[in-house]
Design a protein around this motif. Structure first.
Motif, PDB file in Angstrom:
ATOM      1  N   LYS A  61       0.851  -1.193   0.000  1.00 46.35           N
ATOM      2  CA  LYS A  61       0.000   0.000   0.000  1.00 46.35           C
ATOM      3  C   LYS A  61       0.883   1.237   0.000  1.00 46.35           C
ATOM      4  O   LYS A  61       0.675   2.186   0.746  1.00 46.35           O
ATOM      5  CB  LYS A  61      -0.938   0.014   1.222  1.00 46.35           C
ATOM      6  N   ALA A  62       1.901   1.185  -0.870  1.00 48.73           N
ATOM      7  CA  ALA A  62       2.872   2.279  -0.906  1.00 48.73           C
ATOM      8  C   ALA A  62       3.296   2.557  -2.331  1.00 48.73           C
ATOM      9  O   ALA A  62       3.283   1.662  -3.180  1.00 48.73           O
ATOM     10  CB  ALA A  62       4.087   1.921  -0.063  1.00 48.73           C
ATOM     11  N   GLN A 100       9.648   5.798  -0.503  1.00 45.42           N
ATOM     12  CA  GLN A 100       8.376   5.105  -0.393  1.00 45.42           C
ATOM     13  C   GLN A 100       7.350   6.059   0.198  1.00 45.42           C
ATOM     14  O   GLN A 100       7.585   6.677   1.228  1.00 45.42           O
ATOM     15  CB  GLN A 100       8.569   3.869   0.492  1.00 45.42           C
ATOM     16  N   GLU A 101       6.230   6.178  -0.440  1.00 41.98           N
ATOM     17  CA  GLU A 101       5.167   7.052   0.041  1.00 41.98           C
ATOM     18  C   GLU A 101       3.986   6.200   0.474  1.00 41.98           C
ATOM     19  O   GLU A 101       3.572   5.298  -0.250  1.00 41.98           O
ATOM     20  CB  GLU A 101       4.751   8.013  -1.075  1.00 41.98           C
ATOM     21  N   LYS A 102       3.474   6.511   1.643  1.00 37.58           N
ATOM     22  CA  LYS A 102       2.425   5.683   2.217  1.00 37.58           C
ATOM     23  C   LYS A 102       1.376   6.568   2.860  1.00 37.58           C
ATOM     24  O   LYS A 102       1.693   7.648   3.353  1.00 37.58           O
ATOM     25  CB  LYS A 102       3.060   4.796   3.303  1.00 37.58           C
ATOM     26  N   VAL A 103       0.146   6.127   2.867  1.00 36.17           N
ATOM     27  CA  VAL A 103      -0.909   6.891   3.544  1.00 36.17           C
ATOM     28  C   VAL A 103      -0.770   6.658   5.039  1.00 36.17           C
ATOM     29  O   VAL A 103      -0.665   5.522   5.504  1.00 36.17           O
ATOM     30  CB  VAL A 103      -2.311   6.442   3.053  1.00 36.17           C
ATOM     31  N   TRP A 104      -0.741   7.764   5.740  1.00 39.93           N
ATOM     32  CA  TRP A 104      -0.630   7.646   7.194  1.00 39.93           C
ATOM     33  C   TRP A 104      -2.001   7.756   7.806  1.00 39.93           C
ATOM     34  O   TRP A 104      -2.687   8.772   7.668  1.00 39.93           O
ATOM     35  CB  TRP A 104       0.295   8.726   7.741  1.00 39.93           C
ATOM     36  N   THR A 105      -2.434   6.700   8.475  1.00 40.18           N
ATOM     37  CA  THR A 105      -3.773   6.700   9.072  1.00 40.18           C
ATOM     38  C   THR A 105      -3.732   7.164  10.522  1.00 40.18           C
ATOM     39  O   THR A 105      -4.764   7.402  11.129  1.00 40.18           O
ATOM     40  CB  THR A 105      -4.369   5.284   9.039  1.00 40.18           C
ATOM     41  N   GLY A 106      -2.525   7.275  11.073  1.00 35.24           N
ATOM     42  CA  GLY A 106      -2.418   7.664  12.481  1.00 35.24           C
ATOM     43  C   GLY A 106      -2.817   6.533  13.415  1.00 35.24           C
ATOM     44  O   GLY A 106      -2.956   6.732  14.604  1.00 35.24           O
ATOM     45  N   GLU A 107      -2.958   5.329  12.855  1.00 32.74           N
ATOM     46  CA  GLU A 107      -3.453   4.224  13.678  1.00 32.74           C
ATOM     47  C   GLU A 107      -2.466   3.819  14.775  1.00 32.74           C
ATOM     48  O   GLU A 107      -2.849   3.299  15.810  1.00 32.74           O
ATOM     49  CB  GLU A 107      -3.802   3.022  12.796  1.00 32.74           C
ATOM     50  N   HIS A 108      -1.170   4.090  14.509  1.00 32.49           N
ATOM     51  CA  HIS A 108      -0.192   3.694  15.532  1.00 32.49           C
ATOM     52  C   HIS A 108      -0.373   4.498  16.819  1.00 32.49           C
ATOM     53  O   HIS A 108       0.058   4.116  17.883  1.00 32.49           O
ATOM     54  CB  HIS A 108       1.242   3.836  15.003  1.00 32.49           C
TER      55      HIS A 108
END
Ligand SMILES: [Zn+2]
Length: 164
Positions: free
Chosen positions: A24-25, A42-50
């Motif tokens: 997903k990157a 690498q570009e990835k959507v950050w969901t802030g889930e961490h």
């Protein structure tokens, strides 16, 4: 813009860009305009889930583990108390220790002391080397013997007679 990992310069050319569904990157193959170093971003959507990850609380101790803890604390307390009581214990006195215990190497030293009425280590410690040498037949050899025997016990003859 990401700086070049090699020369830290900003500014690179993207050679190839590809989205990788499994990661997903989006990955980009880049080349630094300054030094020509090639690297991948690498570009990835950050969901802030961490952020929602709560650190796990330590598992509650079992009864046995708690008893162990209490026991260890008690042992530490007892050890501390024992140390205190040994510190305050009076040092063994030399008063009643007979000169036999000195382990004198020569019989003459022992005999002459006995004849002179010196029976205990305490009595011996009230005498200066000069006093001892005044004892009949008590010579330098005997004196050396006495001094060395006392040294073994961490004791020494007074240099001068105590003026009391
Ligand atoms: Zn570079």
């Amino acid at each position: 813009m990401i700086p070049c990992p090699e020369c830290n310069a900003l500014g690179h050319k993207v050679l190839e860009s590809r989205y990788q569904p499994k990661l997903k990157a989006k990955r980009r193959r880049c080349v630094c305009k300054a030094c020509g170093f090639r690297f991948t971003t690498q570009e990835k959507v950050w969901t802030g889930e961490h952020l929602s990850v709560v650190p796990a609380e330590p598992a509650p101790l079992s009864t046995a583990a708690r008893l162990d803890q209490i026991e260890a604390r008690l042992e530490a307390l007892i050890a501390a108390k024992v140390r205190v009581s040994t510190q305050s214990a009076p040092e063994p006195t030399a008063v009643s220790v007979p000169i036999e215990r000195l382990g004198l190497r020569t019989v003459r030293a022992y005999n002459t002391l006995k004849r002179a009425g010196v029976h205990t280590v305490a009595q011996l410690l009230s005498l200066t080397p000069a006093d001892l040498l005044r004892i009949k037949r008590f010579g330098v050899t005997s004196l050396t013997d006495v001094v060395m025997a006392l040294e073994q016990l961490g004791l020494e003859l007074p240099r001068e007679r105590e003026s009391a």
